[in-house]
Design an enzyme around this catalytic site. Structure first.
Site, PDB file in Angstrom:
ATOM      1  CD  GLU A 253      -2.909  -1.341   2.235  1.00 24.70           C
ATOM      2  OE1 GLU A 253      -2.731  -0.366   3.295  1.00 24.70           O
ATOM      3  OE2 GLU A 253      -4.034  -1.801   2.362  1.00 24.70           O
TER       4      GLU A 253
ATOM      5  CD  GLU B 170      -3.382  -6.458   3.270  1.00 26.10           C
ATOM      6  OE1 GLU B 170      -4.177  -5.869   4.079  1.00 26.10           O
ATOM      7  OE2 GLU B 170      -2.268  -6.226   3.096  1.00 26.10           O
TER       8      GLU B 170
END
Length: 488
Positions: A124, A269
């Site tokens: 991220e 995720e």
């Protein structure tokens, strides 16, 4: 059967077997295996637990050699990770990327028989909270690692991707069909998407409906779950009943608008925490994860992308050493507690039809706890600094409003903090010597969902630990102040 019919039939069988292999490699659910724990389960124990639960894929956030070694000839497909703090060195040095590939891919694939399928470059890296720290290094790092994978002769097996948070997307109307990549990174995202597409790699993205609920008190609660029937979103005739589908399809629209409508997508995720916030509990986690798994196992997909999805649940096991800067829930995403015990009944659509299967042969420390002495006074001037010290070096994230231990008495809060520190320091007598405040007991103070843990045995627990040396940064002041408010 004629000869030519037999040949055609044989080829059909081979094709079907090949198709079945492709479907199973995509369709099997994956999990994220994080290792930021003070007392991690042995890697071999976790691998067996993965197999017992029919989990087919595992995703790491780094490339820890001992954990990868445990996956040798396990039959599990693996995604290894490169932490954000390595992006700069890999971006500026092709040789560094080649050395990383040789050490973390080639050696494990050729010598240890580890089935590595993906490399996750960064984690991220474009989060708004990072203030652009990794904007100039992520793509060059991706390019250098890809070149190193090609040079090592692994490009047919290993694909290189970047797990991105859903905040790389934006929509002025909140409708999926109006979505695109965030304006400040739009050009960079198109470069990345083109590079991924050119190399046959997937777009990897993380979705957290819990965070939507956590960040916005006005977010419609039921819209975070898959069994919602009270809140819907009408996108020009397409009806969305949950935020996951809407977010996923916003990505599909963004890719389609920019010429990559058929690009494969991995959900890196997705999950729900069980503690550390009023909405983080086992009931909500079971509701969300079972809702996701039911749809996943049925191959339902989303309105824009019907069919089988590729996804990794977040996460496998709780991690008591994770940063709680984003929130106390960060240490409680696991399907399993720190000791490999299931938190709730969850059908993964595999061999574990009766629920999750616990880790086997887990050994614990002695049945003793460090608690506040009955003779100690709440007015003692050492109470506040002792609790602050214990929580700064251990885990008090289950204390506070709306948490599993949120209803403890003042003495209970203090005892919980003391015991957390005591257990993380392997029950050393010196870890239960808060001045005139603490005592070791054989009585378990657990009540309801609030567990006063006994730590598991690890290799480190057999060593002498330094109970006075910090292992992490000081706990956020907001947590300490809220605990002291409850105590005093």
């Amino acid at each position: 059967m004629g000869f030519f019919k037999f040949i055609a039939f044989s080829r059909l069988c081979v094709a079907l077997l090949f198709l079945d292999e492709l479907v199973s490699s995509v369709g099997g659910i994956g999990v994220n295996w994080g290792i930021q724990a003070t007392h991690p389960l042995p890697p071999a124990t976790v691998v067996r637990m993965l197999q017992d639960n029919g989990i087919q894929k595992v995703k790491f956030f780094d490339a820890n050699s001992s954990f990868l070694g445990a996956l040798s000839k396990s039959g599990l497909q693996v995604m290894v990770g490169i932490p954000n703090d390595m992006l700069s060195s890999l971006a500026s040095n092709v040789e560094a990327a080649e050395n990383w590939v040789a050490q973390n891919l080639s050696s494990h694939i050729s010598s240890n028989g580890v089935d590595i399928r993906y490399v996750a470059v960064g984690n991220e890296p474009f989060l708004s909270a990072y203030n652009g720290t990794y904007l100039n290094t992520t793509l060059p790092a991706l390019q250098n690692v890809q070149a190193a994978v090609v040079k090592a002769g692994l490009s047919a097996q290993v694909k290189v991707t970047i797990p991105l948070n859903a905040d790389v997307l934006a929509s002025s109307t909140y409708l999926p069909s109006d979505g695109d990549f965030r304006s400040d990174i739009h050009d960079l995202m198109l470069e990345i998407v083109k590079f991924l597409s050119d190399n046959g790699a997937p777009f990897t993205i993380n979705f957290y409906p819990f965070i939507s609920l956590y960040n916005d008190p006005n977010f419609p609660v039921d819209f975070a779950f898959f069994d919602n029937s009270s809140s819907t979103l009408n996108d020009k005739g397409t009806i969305y009943t949950n935020v996951f589908d809407a977010s996923y399809d916003m990505l599909v629209w963004a890719l389609q608008k920019n010429g990559y409508g058929n690009m494969s997508i991995i959900v890196g995720e997705v999950g729900w925490p069980t503690d550390g916030d009023k909405n983080a509990n086992a009931k909500n986690a079971q509701r969300f994860n079972q809702g996701f798994m039911t749809r996943y196992s049925a191959g339902k997909g989303t309105p824009m992308r019907p069919g089988q999805m590729d996804a990794y649940l977040f996460s496998l096991i709780d991690e008591d050493a994770k940063s709680i800067q984003p929130g106390n829930f960060e240490r409680h995403w696991g399907l399993f507690y720190f000791d490999g015990q299931p938190k709730y009944v969850l059908n993964l659509g595999s061999t574990s039809s009766n629920g999750l299967v616990a880790a086997r042969d887990v050994k614990y420390l002695a049945k003793k706890w460090c608690v506040m002495s009955q003779s100690a006074s709440l007015q003692d001037s050492q109470v506040a600094p002792s609790v602050s010290y214990a929580c700064s070096l251990a885990d008090c994230s289950s204390l506070g409003y709306g948490t599993s231990c949120g209803n403890l008495s003042a003495q209970g809060n203090i005892s919980y903090a003391f015991n957390s520190y005591y257990q993380q320091n392997n029950q050393l007598d010196s870890a239960c010597q808060f001045p005139n405040l603490s005592v070791i007991t054989g009585s378990d103070l657990s009540v309801g969902d609030c567990k006063f843990i006994i730590m598991i045995q690890t290799q480190s627990s057999s060593l002498v630990a330094n109970a006075g040396s910090p292992r992490r940064g000081i706990v956020p002041a907001v947590l300490v102040s809220s605990l002291l408010y409850m105590i005093l």
